[in-house]
Design a protein around this motif. Sequence first.
Motif, PDB file in Angstrom:
ATOM      1  N   PRO A 233      38.994  24.476  61.289  1.00 26.81           N
ATOM      2  CA  PRO A 233      38.667  25.889  61.145  1.00 26.81           C
ATOM      3  C   PRO A 233      38.029  26.176  59.798  1.00 26.81           C
ATOM      4  N   LYS A 234      37.095  27.111  59.810  1.00 29.46           N
ATOM      5  CA  LYS A 234      36.434  27.483  58.560  1.00 29.46           C
ATOM      6  C   LYS A 234      37.356  28.352  57.718  1.00 29.46           C
ATOM      7  N   THR A 235      37.382  28.053  56.424  1.00 29.41           N
ATOM      8  CA  THR A 235      38.170  28.854  55.486  1.00 29.41           C
ATOM      9  C   THR A 235      37.288  29.226  54.310  1.00 29.41           C
ATOM     10  N   ASN A 236      37.636  30.283  53.641  1.00 33.44           N
ATOM     11  CA  ASN A 236      36.896  30.699  52.454  1.00 33.44           C
ATOM     12  C   ASN A 236      37.471  29.997  51.231  1.00 33.44           C
ATOM     13  N   LYS A 237      36.655  29.137  50.630  1.00 35.30           N
ATOM     14  CA  LYS A 237      37.100  28.412  49.451  1.00 35.30           C
ATOM     15  C   LYS A 237      37.254  29.380  48.287  1.00 35.30           C
ATOM     16  N   PRO A 238      38.411  29.367  47.605  1.00 35.58           N
ATOM     17  CA  PRO A 238      38.607  30.292  46.482  1.00 35.58           C
ATOM     18  C   PRO A 238      37.608  30.016  45.367  1.00 35.58           C
ATOM     19  N   THR A 239      37.097  31.072  44.800  1.00 41.31           N
ATOM     20  CA  THR A 239      36.135  30.977  43.710  1.00 41.31           C
ATOM     21  C   THR A 239      36.586  31.861  42.572  1.00 41.31           C
ATOM     22  N   LEU A 240      35.889  31.764  41.449  1.00 35.90           N
ATOM     23  CA  LEU A 240      36.188  32.648  40.320  1.00 35.90           C
ATOM     24  C   LEU A 240      36.042  34.107  40.737  1.00 35.90           C
ATOM     25  N   LYS A 241      35.012  34.396  41.555  1.00 35.74           N
ATOM     26  CA  LYS A 241      34.774  35.777  41.975  1.00 35.74           C
ATOM     27  C   LYS A 241      35.890  36.280  42.885  1.00 35.74           C
ATOM     28  N   SER A 242      36.352  35.432  43.824  1.00 34.36           N
ATOM     29  CA  SER A 242      37.399  35.896  44.740  1.00 34.36           C
ATOM     30  C   SER A 242      38.716  36.131  44.004  1.00 34.36           C
ATOM     31  N   ILE A 243      38.995  35.307  43.005  1.00 33.73           N
ATOM     32  CA  ILE A 243      40.187  35.534  42.180  1.00 33.73           C
ATOM     33  C   ILE A 243      40.040  36.837  41.412  1.00 33.73           C
ATOM     34  N   ALA A 244      38.847  37.034  40.840  1.00 35.21           N
ATOM     35  CA  ALA A 244      38.595  38.253  40.073  1.00 35.21           C
ATOM     36  C   ALA A 244      38.709  39.498  40.946  1.00 35.21           C
ATOM     37  N   ASP A 245      38.170  39.433  42.175  1.00 36.07           N
ATOM     38  CA  ASP A 245      38.239  40.581  43.084  1.00 36.07           C
ATOM     39  C   ASP A 245      39.685  40.925  43.420  1.00 36.07           C
ATOM     40  N   ARG A 246      40.521  39.932  43.640  1.00 30.26           N
ATOM     41  CA  ARG A 246      41.912  40.198  43.984  1.00 30.26           C
ATOM     42  C   ARG A 246      42.649  40.881  42.822  1.00 30.26           C
ATOM     43  N   LEU A 247      42.275  40.540  41.598  1.00 26.29           N
ATOM     44  CA  LEU A 247      42.981  41.076  40.431  1.00 26.29           C
ATOM     45  C   LEU A 247      42.297  42.304  39.827  1.00 26.29           C
ATOM     46  N   GLY A 248      41.098  42.622  40.320  1.00 24.99           N
ATOM     47  CA  GLY A 248      40.373  43.750  39.743  1.00 24.99           C
ATOM     48  C   GLY A 248      39.803  43.432  38.382  1.00 24.99           C
ATOM     49  N   LEU A 249      39.416  42.175  38.181  1.00 21.28           N
ATOM     50  CA  LEU A 249      38.848  41.734  36.912  1.00 21.28           C
ATOM     51  C   LEU A 249      37.432  41.230  37.137  1.00 21.28           C
ATOM     52  N   THR A 250      36.759  40.862  36.063  1.00 23.29           N
ATOM     53  CA  THR A 250      35.433  40.264  36.199  1.00 23.29           C
ATOM     54  C   THR A 250      35.576  38.747  36.329  1.00 23.29           C
ATOM     55  N   ALA A 251      34.578  38.107  36.956  1.00 20.80           N
ATOM     56  CA  ALA A 251      34.585  36.654  37.099  1.00 20.80           C
ATOM     57  C   ALA A 251      34.538  35.974  35.742  1.00 20.80           C
ATOM     58  N   ASN A 252      33.872  36.591  34.775  1.00 18.92           N
ATOM     59  CA  ASN A 252      33.786  36.024  33.436  1.00 18.92           C
ATOM     60  C   ASN A 252      35.163  35.976  32.780  1.00 18.92           C
ATOM     61  N   THR A 253      35.962  37.046  32.983  1.00 22.00           N
ATOM     62  CA  THR A 253      37.316  37.066  32.418  1.00 22.00           C
ATOM     63  C   THR A 253      38.173  35.961  33.022  1.00 22.00           C
ATOM     64  N   VAL A 254      38.052  35.778  34.330  1.00 20.34           N
ATOM     65  CA  VAL A 254      38.805  34.720  35.008  1.00 20.34           C
ATOM     66  C   VAL A 254      38.374  33.346  34.481  1.00 20.34           C
ATOM     67  N   SER A 255      37.078  33.148  34.319  1.00 24.54           N
ATOM     68  CA  SER A 255      36.569  31.883  33.824  1.00 24.54           C
ATOM     69  C   SER A 255      37.100  31.585  32.422  1.00 24.54           C
TER      70      SER A 255
END
Length: 339
Positions: free
Chosen positions: A2-24
């Motif tokens: 089954p296809k799954t969405n691989k977690p990325t910096l952006k998806s982590i950031a979206d869940r937390l309400g942060l920017t991808a740069n902050t997560v990185s």
Amino acid sequence: MPKTNKPTLKSIADRLGLTANTVSLALRDSPLVRPSTKARIYQTAREMGYVHNVLAGAMRSGQSHTVALIFGDVSNPIFAQRIRSLSRLLQEKGYQTLILNTDEDPAAETAAIRTAISYQVDGVILCPCQKNGDSLALLTQHRVPCVLLGREFPDAPFDTVTWDDREGARLAAAHLLAQGCRRPVFLSGPAFISSAALRREGYEAVMHENGLSPLTIYADVASGGAEACLEALDGYDALFAFSDLMALEAASTLLSRGIRIPQDVAVCGFDDIGSLFRMPFSLTSIACDRALEAERTVAQLLNRIQHPDAAPRLERLPVHLIARGSTRRDFKQEEVSHE
């Protein structure tokens, strides 16, 4: 699957309400991100199954925190032990390891070096096959920090850690003569391997010092060469083998012919794998402090990574002989040290 969405910096950031740069920045442990925010990001990244892209990180930072361990035969007990010790020490220093096997083939060795370079490893620990210097030239061309382990190129500008092969052979030959042997044979690996050449020098020196004629025969243990060589020998009373594996093959051949060990022929090896694994019989061998070997190898590599233009170092580690039942006709344990 089954296809799954691989977690990325952006998806982590979206869940937390942060920017991808902050997560990185947080995942790189940047001081620009508050500890409480880092803790939230770490927890979420773990929950989502995020895996750091090492190559992408290496492109940004210039470091992959990965070291390639390249050996001729990773199934060989002495190499397997070295890989385990080196991996453990490197992990303690913050490095992961990439393990590559060459089968003692120069083309495979060059391919392994290319793979290591493509993964942008920070360094290489290499036991070279020594049939040519192509892989070393590739390392030099790409300025990859490297330590040679177990074998040496006297004229090559590489840090090197080896056992004192010449002295080990001297100890082995002297021990056999002390047991009353007068015609010990050196069963050598390929002549182009530096350790084989140095062990021959040590063996022959002791023989000449005692007014005896040396006899060296060359065999390839992987192809049953030891047995073929023994077919051509007559009148010998001891075997000093290039490695414990070759000593075991030779001993097996002797025993199959009804030749007693050590009463008829004494047998001595090199590498002391008997201290690592259960052996079919108690084999006399040349040993070295394995923990010291791993420590010095890792220390040299880390120093080379930090100081790429420093002068190369060749470090020969002290060896000692452990006498066991395959040479001791009274079967008493003895250790002869050389510091």
